[in-house]
Design a protein around this motif. Structure first.
Motif, PDB file in Angstrom:
ATOM      1  N   LEU A 273       0.832  -1.201   0.000  1.00  0.00           N
ATOM      2  CA  LEU A 273       0.000   0.000   0.000  1.00  0.00           C
ATOM      3  C   LEU A 273       0.868   1.254   0.000  1.00  0.00           C
ATOM      4  CD1 LEU A 273      -2.889  -0.970   2.461  1.00  0.00           C
ATOM      5  CD2 LEU A 273      -2.895  -0.984  -0.040  1.00  0.00           C
ATOM      6  N   LYS A 274       1.981   1.209   0.739  1.00  0.00           N
ATOM      7  CA  LYS A 274       2.906   2.347   0.735  1.00  0.00           C
ATOM      8  C   LYS A 274       3.546   2.519  -0.636  1.00  0.00           C
ATOM      9  CE  LYS A 274       4.007   2.165   5.683  1.00  0.00           C
ATOM     10  NZ  LYS A 274       5.061   1.970   6.705  1.00  0.00           N
ATOM     11  N   LEU A 275       3.876   1.397  -1.280  1.00  0.00           N
ATOM     12  CA  LEU A 275       4.463   1.474  -2.615  1.00  0.00           C
ATOM     13  C   LEU A 275       3.461   2.040  -3.622  1.00  0.00           C
ATOM     14  CD1 LEU A 275       6.561  -1.801  -3.010  1.00  0.00           C
ATOM     15  CD2 LEU A 275       7.403   0.550  -3.020  1.00  0.00           C
ATOM     16  N   PHE A 276       2.195   1.636  -3.509  1.00  0.00           N
ATOM     17  CA  PHE A 276       1.173   2.175  -4.406  1.00  0.00           C
ATOM     18  C   PHE A 276       1.029   3.684  -4.205  1.00  0.00           C
ATOM     19  CE2 PHE A 276      -0.569  -2.159  -5.114  1.00  0.00           C
ATOM     20  CZ  PHE A 276      -0.741  -2.072  -6.480  1.00  0.00           C
ATOM     21  N   TRP A 277       0.986   4.114  -2.951  1.00  0.00           N
ATOM     22  CA  TRP A 277       0.845   5.550  -2.676  1.00  0.00           C
ATOM     23  C   TRP A 277       2.069   6.310  -3.175  1.00  0.00           C
ATOM     24  CZ3 TRP A 277      -1.813   9.597  -2.270  1.00  0.00           C
ATOM     25  CH2 TRP A 277      -1.328  10.741  -1.628  1.00  0.00           C
ATOM     26  N   ARG A 278       3.269   5.763  -2.949  1.00  0.00           N
ATOM     27  CA  ARG A 278       4.486   6.414  -3.425  1.00  0.00           C
ATOM     28  C   ARG A 278       4.486   6.495  -4.952  1.00  0.00           C
ATOM     29  NH1 ARG A 278       9.743   3.232  -2.227  1.00  0.00           N
ATOM     30  NH2 ARG A 278       9.194   3.714  -0.065  1.00  0.00           N
ATOM     31  N   THR A 279       4.044   5.433  -5.603  1.00  0.00           N
ATOM     32  CA  THR A 279       4.010   5.432  -7.061  1.00  0.00           C
ATOM     33  C   THR A 279       3.075   6.502  -7.589  1.00  0.00           C
ATOM     34  OG1 THR A 279       4.457   3.044  -7.100  1.00  0.00           O
ATOM     35  CG2 THR A 279       3.517   4.013  -9.091  1.00  0.00           C
ATOM     36  N   ILE A 280       1.920   6.673  -6.942  1.00  0.00           N
ATOM     37  CA  ILE A 280       0.944   7.663  -7.415  1.00  0.00           C
ATOM     38  C   ILE A 280       1.476   9.077  -7.249  1.00  0.00           C
ATOM     39  CG2 ILE A 280      -1.340   8.643  -6.982  1.00  0.00           C
ATOM     40  CD1 ILE A 280      -2.275   5.838  -6.216  1.00  0.00           C
ATOM     41  N   TRP A 281       1.942   9.420  -6.030  1.00  0.00           N
ATOM     42  CA  TRP A 281       2.314  10.820  -5.814  1.00  0.00           C
ATOM     43  C   TRP A 281       3.592  11.188  -6.547  1.00  0.00           C
ATOM     44  CZ3 TRP A 281       6.674  13.001  -3.885  1.00  0.00           C
ATOM     45  CH2 TRP A 281       7.512  12.246  -3.056  1.00  0.00           C
ATOM     46  N   MET A 282       4.524  10.239  -6.688  1.00  0.00           N
ATOM     47  CA  MET A 282       5.742  10.547  -7.434  1.00  0.00           C
ATOM     48  C   MET A 282       5.453  10.650  -8.932  1.00  0.00           C
ATOM     49  SD  MET A 282       8.775   8.440  -5.476  1.00  0.00           S
ATOM     50  CE  MET A 282       9.994   9.032  -6.632  1.00  0.00           C
ATOM     51  N   SER A 283       4.514   9.856  -9.435  1.00  0.00           N
ATOM     52  CA  SER A 283       4.123   9.978 -10.838  1.00  0.00           C
ATOM     53  C   SER A 283       3.434  11.317 -11.085  1.00  0.00           C
ATOM     54  CB  SER A 283       3.188   8.827 -11.227  1.00  0.00           C
ATOM     55  OG  SER A 283       3.834   7.576 -11.111  1.00  0.00           O
ATOM     56  N   MET A 284       2.617  11.758 -10.138  1.00  0.00           N
ATOM     57  CA  MET A 284       1.990  13.076 -10.268  1.00  0.00           C
ATOM     58  C   MET A 284       3.032  14.182 -10.215  1.00  0.00           C
ATOM     59  SD  MET A 284      -1.399  12.459  -7.896  1.00  0.00           S
ATOM     60  CE  MET A 284      -2.027  14.113  -8.174  1.00  0.00           C
ATOM     61  N   LEU A 285       4.038  14.039  -9.342  1.00  0.00           N
ATOM     62  CA  LEU A 285       5.103  15.040  -9.255  1.00  0.00           C
ATOM     63  C   LEU A 285       5.901  15.080 -10.554  1.00  0.00           C
ATOM     64  CD1 LEU A 285       6.822  17.060  -7.674  1.00  0.00           C
ATOM     65  CD2 LEU A 285       8.108  15.129  -6.732  1.00  0.00           C
ATOM     66  N   ILE A 286       6.227  13.912 -11.086  1.00  0.00           N
ATOM     67  CA  ILE A 286       6.964  13.853 -12.355  1.00  0.00           C
ATOM     68  C   ILE A 286       6.153  14.490 -13.472  1.00  0.00           C
ATOM     69  CG2 ILE A 286       7.844  12.267 -14.110  1.00  0.00           C
ATOM     70  CD1 ILE A 286       8.531  10.365 -11.722  1.00  0.00           C
ATOM     71  N   THR A 287       4.841  14.226 -13.498  1.00  0.00           N
ATOM     72  CA  THR A 287       3.973  14.832 -14.508  1.00  0.00           C
ATOM     73  C   THR A 287       3.966  16.352 -14.382  1.00  0.00           C
ATOM     74  OG1 THR A 287       2.559  12.865 -14.500  1.00  0.00           O
ATOM     75  CG2 THR A 287       1.640  14.876 -15.443  1.00  0.00           C
ATOM     76  N   ALA A 288       3.875  16.852 -13.149  1.00  0.00           N
ATOM     77  CA  ALA A 288       3.890  18.301 -12.935  1.00  0.00           C
ATOM     78  C   ALA A 288       5.223  18.908 -13.369  1.00  0.00           C
ATOM     79  CB  ALA A 288       3.616  18.608 -11.461  1.00  0.00           C
ATOM     80  N   MET A 289       6.323  18.198 -13.092  1.00  0.00           N
ATOM     81  CA  MET A 289       7.641  18.699 -13.497  1.00  0.00           C
ATOM     82  C   MET A 289       7.761  18.758 -15.018  1.00  0.00           C
ATOM     83  SD  MET A 289       9.450  19.456 -10.804  1.00  0.00           S
ATOM     84  CE  MET A 289      11.113  19.439 -11.436  1.00  0.00           C
ATOM     85  N   THR A 290       7.240  17.773 -15.704  1.00  0.00           N
ATOM     86  CA  THR A 290       7.314  17.805 -17.168  1.00  0.00           C
ATOM     87  C   THR A 290       6.469  18.936 -17.743  1.00  0.00           C
ATOM     88  OG1 THR A 290       5.530  16.157 -17.325  1.00  0.00           O
ATOM     89  CG2 THR A 290       7.800  15.334 -17.352  1.00  0.00           C
ATOM     90  N   VAL A 291       5.354  19.251 -17.094  1.00  0.00           N
ATOM     91  CA  VAL A 291       4.539  20.387 -17.561  1.00  0.00           C
ATOM     92  C   VAL A 291       5.304  21.690 -17.376  1.00  0.00           C
ATOM     93  CG1 VAL A 291       2.430  21.711 -17.174  1.00  0.00           C
ATOM     94  CG2 VAL A 291       2.343  19.217 -17.151  1.00  0.00           C
ATOM     95  N   LEU A 292       5.903  21.874 -16.196  1.00  0.00           N
ATOM     96  CA  LEU A 292       6.630  23.109 -15.912  1.00  0.00           C
ATOM     97  C   LEU A 292       7.830  23.292 -16.830  1.00  0.00           C
ATOM     98  CD1 LEU A 292       6.571  23.128 -11.985  1.00  0.00           C
ATOM     99  CD2 LEU A 292       5.201  24.522 -13.540  1.00  0.00           C
ATOM    100  N   LEU A 293       8.524  22.203 -17.119  1.00  0.00           N
ATOM    101  CA  LEU A 293       9.706  22.303 -17.973  1.00  0.00           C
ATOM    102  C   LEU A 293       9.351  22.241 -19.456  1.00  0.00           C
ATOM    103  CD1 LEU A 293      12.134  19.937 -16.010  1.00  0.00           C
ATOM    104  CD2 LEU A 293      12.101  22.435 -15.999  1.00  0.00           C
ATOM    105  N   GLY A 294       8.322  21.493 -19.800  1.00  0.00           N
ATOM    106  CA  GLY A 294       7.994  21.310 -21.202  1.00  0.00           C
ATOM    107  C   GLY A 294       7.207  22.447 -21.811  1.00  0.00           C
ATOM    108  N   TYR A 295       6.424  23.159 -21.007  1.00  0.00           N
ATOM    109  CA  TYR A 295       5.592  24.230 -21.559  1.00  0.00           C
ATOM    110  C   TYR A 295       6.437  25.353 -22.169  1.00  0.00           C
ATOM    111  CZ  TYR A 295       1.307  26.944 -22.090  1.00  0.00           C
ATOM    112  OH  TYR A 295       0.239  27.636 -22.621  1.00  0.00           O
ATOM    113  N   PRO A 296       7.452  25.886 -21.458  1.00  0.00           N
ATOM    114  CA  PRO A 296       8.272  26.946 -22.083  1.00  0.00           C
ATOM    115  C   PRO A 296       8.991  26.467 -23.340  1.00  0.00           C
ATOM    116  CG  PRO A 296       8.630  26.868 -19.717  1.00  0.00           C
ATOM    117  CD  PRO A 296       7.851  25.642 -20.071  1.00  0.00           C
ATOM    118  N   VAL A 297       9.488  25.223 -23.319  1.00  0.00           N
ATOM    119  CA  VAL A 297      10.183  24.703 -24.501  1.00  0.00           C
ATOM    120  C   VAL A 297       9.216  24.597 -25.678  1.00  0.00           C
ATOM    121  CG1 VAL A 297      11.436  22.719 -25.428  1.00  0.00           C
ATOM    122  CG2 VAL A 297      11.847  23.460 -23.074  1.00  0.00           C
TER     123      VAL A 297
END
Length: 419
Positions: free
Chosen positions: A196-220
């Protein structure tokens, strides 16, 4: 071919029937041709997608091992009342299964499966099998004298429970739950929970990675869409260049950059941001996973954004500026809403890719940066507990479908565009 026409100008009934038959044959031939064209794709999807998922679903509940390799014992235990130790007949069945399994070298498989459910079962069965020469009538006294565990009623309850060919124990374990000898299911202590901890970690880290790609990818993407086509095409090669490089090479390159004696830490020390003794641990943790996966998945965000931004006429911003809007207001109220479909497409693409990753977290994530995919791969490759791996895979599949359903409910697939 002659066609007869009546005086009224209409076709004769026989001709009408013949034309209808010809039309049906023509339509049927077209349908067969269309089916033959799509048949290879359908077969490919069935073999590479539907069949593996079906096999995973079956494996997550299929549990024939104990029943197959201890058949006499499981059959004898069907009418056992679980209130007291089994009688001599059940012990005799167990003795025969141990002797037969020891001779055929199969008793270890049943012992291993039982040990997944209750620790100590493997040593109990294999210890008895090693002393097979001492197993003799009366079998109850003989087996208990060899291993005292056979006098524990809880061990017999585990054997009876796993004697069925179908089981829910893999899902129970996947939810960090345990089954008592009496069949009661409850969660394990929070400090012992893993999946359950691994599932929660996978979800929030995937959301963080998605947010990071938006922040970095939008200006490019905005820069590529604003530049002349010739210049944008040259820069697009740099965006696509990672696709021409092995994923393993890209991941291991981050190991060289993020480790304590790596390039980034050397740069921080040289600039004077940190001392040589205060080097930052940037790898083998969650930071390493987020950094490496953001870099790897960034092109999957840039490409949808760029394709949508190219469809936004620049005249819209100029019109907003001419009407008195500031550059920020024009961007926020005119340009950004029109690029939301690209953000939506890139976000769902990056998130689904990230949630199933396991190679990059395994190399740079360490213990705190592993995803649920690493646990699934571990059970497939190391512990060989394919049933638990299948149950975790089904849970991950249901989780992704559920998140996609919520996403579709909030955003809507109609607003997702790739240009």
């Amino acid at each position: 071919m002659s066609i007869s026409v009546e005086a009224t100008g209409e076709l004769a009934p026989e001709e009408q029937k013949r034309l209808k038959a010809d039309l049906h044959r023509s339509l049927r031939r077209n349908k067969i041709k269309a089916l033959m064209l799509v048949a290879p794709l359908v077969v490919f999807i069935l073999i590479t997608f539907v069949a593996p998922i079906g096999d995973m679903l079956i494996r997550s509940v299929d549990d024939p091992i104990v029943n197959e390799f201890m058949p006499l014992t499981t059959n004898a235990l069907e009418n056992w009342d679980e209130q007291s130790l089994p009688d001599e007949a059940i012990f005799a069945a167990l003795a025969q299964d141990i002797l037969d399994g020891n001779k055929a070298k199969t008793i270890g498989k049943a012992a291993k499966r039982l040990n997944y459910e209750q620790s100590g079962m493997r040593s109990l069965i294999m210890g008895s099998a090693r002393k097979y020469k001492k197993i003799q009538a009366p079998y109850k006294e003989s087996l208990i004298s060899i291993k005292k565990g056979w006098g524990d009623i809880d061990n017999w309850k585990v054997i009876k429970r796993l004697g069925s060919k179908l089981t829910a124990s893999y899902y129970i374990n996947a939810f960090d739950m345990e089954t008592s000898p009496d069949g009661e299911v409850s969660f394990v202590d929070s400090d012992e929970q893993i999946y359950l901890k691994l599932f929660w970690r996978t979800i929030w880290m995937s959301m963080l990675i998605t947010a990071m790609t938006v922040l970095l990818g939008y200006p490019v993407s905005y820069l590529l869409a604003s530049l002349p086509t010739k210049t944008a095409n040259i820069l697009m090669i740099l965006v696509l260049l990672p696709f021409w490089t092995s994923l393993l090479v890209r991941t291991t390159s981050w190991i060289a950059m993020l480790q304590s004696q790596g390039i980034l830490n050397d740069l921080f020390v040289w600039v004077g941001i940190i001392g040589d003794e205060q080097r930052i641990q940037l790898i083998y943790n969650a930071i390493g996973t987020v950094v490496a996966m953001t870099h790897i998945l960034l092109p999957f965000m840039i490409l949808p954004l760029y394709s949508v931004m190219k469809t936004v006429p620049p005249s819209y911003l100029r019109a907003a500026r001419s009407l008195g809007a500031t550059p920020w207001t024009a961007f926020w109220q005119v340009y950004l809403p029109q690029t939301v479909p690209g953000i939506s497409a890139g976000a769902i693409l990056v998130f689904i890719l990230a949630i199933g990753y396991y190679i990059t977290p395994a190399l740079v994530g360490g213990q705190s940066g592993e995803f649920i995919g690493n646990a699934i791969a571990g059970h497939m490759q190391k512990s060989l507990n394919w049933g638990l791996a299948a149950a975790l895979g089904v849970m991950l599949l249901v989780l992704v479908l559920g998140i996609y359903g919520v996403y579709n409910r909030i955003v809507g697939t109609n607003s997702v565009k790739l240009g």
